[in-house]
Design a protein around this motif. Structure first.
Motif, PDB file in Angstrom:
ATOM      1  N   GLY A   1       0.795  -1.217   0.000  1.00 17.31           N
ATOM      2  CA  GLY A   1       0.000   0.000   0.000  1.00 17.31           C
ATOM      3  C   GLY A   1       0.830   1.271   0.000  1.00 17.31           C
ATOM      4  O   GLY A   1       0.296   2.365  -0.116  1.00 17.31           O
ATOM      5  N   THR A   2       2.150   1.155   0.128  1.00 19.20           N
ATOM      6  CA  THR A   2       3.038   2.318   0.118  1.00 19.20           C
ATOM      7  C   THR A   2       3.191   2.831  -1.303  1.00 19.20           C
ATOM      8  O   THR A   2       3.267   2.053  -2.257  1.00 19.20           O
ATOM      9  N   ASP A   3       3.241   4.135  -1.462  1.00 13.19           N
ATOM     10  CA  ASP A   3       3.454   4.772  -2.757  1.00 13.19           C
ATOM     11  C   ASP A   3       4.917   4.564  -3.160  1.00 13.19           C
ATOM     12  O   ASP A   3       5.815   5.237  -2.645  1.00 13.19           O
ATOM     13  N   VAL A   4       5.161   3.627  -4.080  1.00 11.57           N
ATOM     14  CA  VAL A   4       6.517   3.269  -4.492  1.00 11.57           C
ATOM     15  C   VAL A   4       7.196   4.451  -5.192  1.00 11.57           C
ATOM     16  O   VAL A   4       8.396   4.677  -5.002  1.00 11.57           O
ATOM     17  N   GLU A   5       6.456   5.214  -5.960  1.00  9.63           N
ATOM     18  CA  GLU A   5       7.037   6.382  -6.639  1.00  9.63           C
ATOM     19  C   GLU A   5       7.521   7.410  -5.618  1.00  9.63           C
ATOM     20  O   GLU A   5       8.599   7.990  -5.769  1.00  9.63           O
ATOM     21  N   LYS A   6       6.742   7.619  -4.571  1.00  8.47           N
ATOM     22  CA  LYS A   6       7.155   8.528  -3.493  1.00  8.47           C
ATOM     23  C   LYS A   6       8.431   8.011  -2.816  1.00  8.47           C
ATOM     24  O   LYS A   6       9.354   8.783  -2.531  1.00  8.47           O
TER      25      LYS A   6
END
Length: 144
Positions: free
Chosen positions: A108-113
């Motif tokens: 669920g973590t924003d990989v791009e961020k």
């Protein structure tokens, strides 16, 4: 955080043939010698290895601070650093540091961020920013 400037102190001592013992107030002693590439024995930290380790350490600590400020959830980070020592215009110096960062983040973590924060960490690391070297970062973000 303390006001700038910050001052860091360390001392070294050796006799004519021994290893160097580095000391600092409240720190464990650290034994160093020349690296094998300069005729030193295997199995000791050298100034070259310490500088390369400082790059990896600073990257991780910078990432930790930026991730906390950015509210990025993560579970584990590893950073491999390779320092390139070369002769440039008859002077031996570090010319490049290559970093490979592997970051684990929860589902669920924003990989791009996360990628952006890794690159920002490389740009803001005070050790590499203080060196006159080319730096390259390779990143890998995995969801665990």
């Amino acid at each position: 955080m303390h006001a700038y400037p910050h001052h860091y102190r360390a001392s070294g001592s050796a006799d004519t043939t021994s290893t160097v013992t580095l000391t600092g107030a409240g720190l464990p002693d650290l034994v160093t010698t020349a690296p094998p590439e300069f005729g030193g024995p295997e199995g000791y930290w050298s100034p070259e290895a310490l500088l390369t380790a400082s790059v990896a350490d600073c990257f991780i600590l910078t990432f930790r601070a930026i991730a906390r400020a950015s509210k990025l959830d993560w579970t584990h980070i590893e950073c491999d650093a390779t320092g390139t020592l070369d002769r440039v215009e008859r002077v031996t110096r570090f010319t490049r540091f290559d970093l490979k960062a592997r970051l684990q983040v929860p589902e669920g973590t924003d990989v791009e961020k996360a990628e952006k924060i890794l690159h920002k960490s490389e740009a803001l690391c005070l050790i590499t920013a203080s060196l006159n070297t080319e730096n390259h970062l390779e990143t890998e973000v995995s969801v665990a």
